[in-house]
Design a protein around this motif. Structure first.
Motif, PDB file in Angstrom:
ATOM      1  N   VAL A  50       0.726  -1.329   0.176  1.00 26.09           N
ATOM      2  CA  VAL A  50      -0.024  -0.082  -0.036  1.00 26.09           C
ATOM      3  C   VAL A  50       0.904   1.029  -0.250  1.00 26.09           C
ATOM      4  CG1 VAL A  50      -1.805   1.218   1.230  1.00 26.09           C
ATOM      5  CG2 VAL A  50      -1.845  -1.403   1.279  1.00 26.09           C
ATOM      6  N   ASN A  51       1.961   1.278   0.900  1.00 26.84           N
ATOM      7  CA  ASN A  51       3.000   2.443   0.676  1.00 26.84           C
ATOM      8  C   ASN A  51       3.595   2.517  -0.527  1.00 26.84           C
ATOM      9  OD1 ASN A  51       2.742   3.255   3.666  1.00 26.84           O
ATOM     10  ND2 ASN A  51       4.033   1.740   4.258  1.00 26.84           N
ATOM     11  N   PHE A  52       3.730   1.399  -1.136  1.00 31.80           N
ATOM     12  CA  PHE A  52       4.384   1.599  -2.668  1.00 31.80           C
ATOM     13  C   PHE A  52       3.323   2.403  -3.721  1.00 31.80           C
ATOM     14  CE2 PHE A  52       4.365   0.159  -6.740  1.00 31.80           C
ATOM     15  CZ  PHE A  52       5.558   0.645  -7.161  1.00 31.80           C
ATOM     16  N   TYR A  53       2.007   2.064  -3.420  1.00 32.16           N
ATOM     17  CA  TYR A  53       1.184   2.658  -4.250  1.00 32.16           C
ATOM     18  C   TYR A  53       0.803   4.063  -4.037  1.00 32.16           C
ATOM     19  CZ  TYR A  53      -0.042  -1.283  -7.287  1.00 32.16           C
ATOM     20  OH  TYR A  53      -0.042  -2.570  -8.054  1.00 32.16           O
ATOM     21  N   MET A  54       0.974   4.166  -2.745  1.00 26.73           N
ATOM     22  CA  MET A  54       0.590   5.748  -1.958  1.00 26.73           C
ATOM     23  C   MET A  54       1.633   6.653  -2.608  1.00 26.73           C
ATOM     24  SD  MET A  54       0.015   5.089   1.764  1.00 26.73           S
ATOM     25  CE  MET A  54      -0.059   6.680   2.441  1.00 26.73           C
ATOM     26  N   LYS A  55       2.888   6.191  -3.027  1.00 29.69           N
ATOM     27  CA  LYS A  55       4.005   7.180  -3.441  1.00 29.69           C
ATOM     28  C   LYS A  55       3.720   7.527  -4.767  1.00 29.69           C
ATOM     29  CE  LYS A  55       7.552   5.336  -0.759  1.00 29.69           C
ATOM     30  NZ  LYS A  55       8.938   4.280  -0.506  1.00 29.69           N
ATOM     31  N   THR A  56       2.658   6.698  -5.550  1.00 28.98           N
ATOM     32  CA  THR A  56       2.482   7.079  -7.151  1.00 28.98           C
ATOM     33  C   THR A  56       1.182   7.550  -7.344  1.00 28.98           C
ATOM     34  OG1 THR A  56       1.274   5.002  -7.493  1.00 28.98           O
ATOM     35  CG2 THR A  56       3.721   4.680  -7.645  1.00 28.98           C
TER      36      THR A  56
END
Length: 254
Positions: A50-56
């Motif tokens: 989820v954190n990875f997608y939040m950065k995008t």
């Protein structure tokens, strides 16, 4: 101006499936949304994903429960934090086809209903659903009595007016807490409509896979949650069993 849709996604140890769910949201042709992912005490890599997608994408928000509270509490947390005029639900092992939000928002505005659901396609959790296979169809309008006979509302297909939840919430006292809420809303006089287009991919083989346990849970809902008299409970239980057999046969056929 297009209305904001708040998407509620509870997640617990969903590392194997949540990427597909999130990506299906980001691929939507409708862009006015926020995605609230509620982590329910995961011990795998769910939060990292989820954190990875939040950065995008800034439309994604991660909410974290202090401990494992269950799916009902997680959905209620998401509903409380939502900013949208409409709420939509997507489980972390399900997915949406790219036109789901666009078509459903248009449908909600046109019909003026409090809650809508869509047709959906069955698939195993790691299988890509197809609109043309294993489709579950939904009626145009849904009454309380119809819902007692068969739960035609797949949680990951639901969109509702945020105001429709005033005084209502998911109840963790029962299995299939979503079904109990749909019954509550129908009983309270809310309008429930079906959009009979396959817009959601639903993973089967989860909580409903044990048919005996599912039947027992349904009986508890009839008698305890809905407080149906014994004869009515028996009647609707018979309807539930017949519809479950029909659904099972249709899956086997495909």
């Amino acid at each position: 101006m297009e209305p904001l849709v708040s998407i509620i996604m509870p997640a617990y140890n969903s590392g194997n499936t949540i990427s597909r769910a999130i990506q299906s949201v980001l691929d939507q042709t409708y862009s006015e949304f926020e995605l609230l992912v509620i982590d329910d005490g995961s011990t795998d890599n769910t939060v990292d994903i989820v954190n990875f997608y939040m950065k995008t994408d800034s439309r994604i928000v991660l909410l974290r429960n202090p401990r494992n509270l269950g799916v009902a509490a997680s959905r209620n947390h998401g509903c409380r934090m939502a900013q949208g005029e409409y709420l939509a639900f997507l489980d972390s092992d399900d997915m949406w086809f790219e036109d789901k939000l666009e078509k459903q928002v248009s449908f909600m505005l046109r019909k003026g209903c409090d809650l809508s659901c869509t047709a959906y396609a069955y698939a195993h959790p790691h299988e890509q659903p197809s609109r043309d296979k294993r489709a579950y169809r939904v009626p145009e309008s849904i009454s309380y009595e119809q819902l007692l006979k068969e739960n035609v509302i797949g949680c990951s297909t639901v969109m509702l007016k945020a105001t429709a939840l005033n005084g209502h919430a998911f109840c963790g006292d029962y299995a299939h807490e979503d079904y109990v809420l749909w019954l509550e809303l129908a009983k309270a006089g809310k309008t429930l409509c079906g959009l009979d287009e396959v817009l959601t991919g639903y993973s089967y083989g989860g909580r409903s896979a044990n048919k005996f346990k599912a039947g027992k849970n349904r009986w508890i809902i009839y008698r305890r949650a809905q407080k149906l008299p014994l004869p009515k409970a028996i009647y609707y239980m018979a309807c539930y069993i017949l519809n479950a057999i029909r659904k099972y046969k249709s899956l086997r056929k495909d």
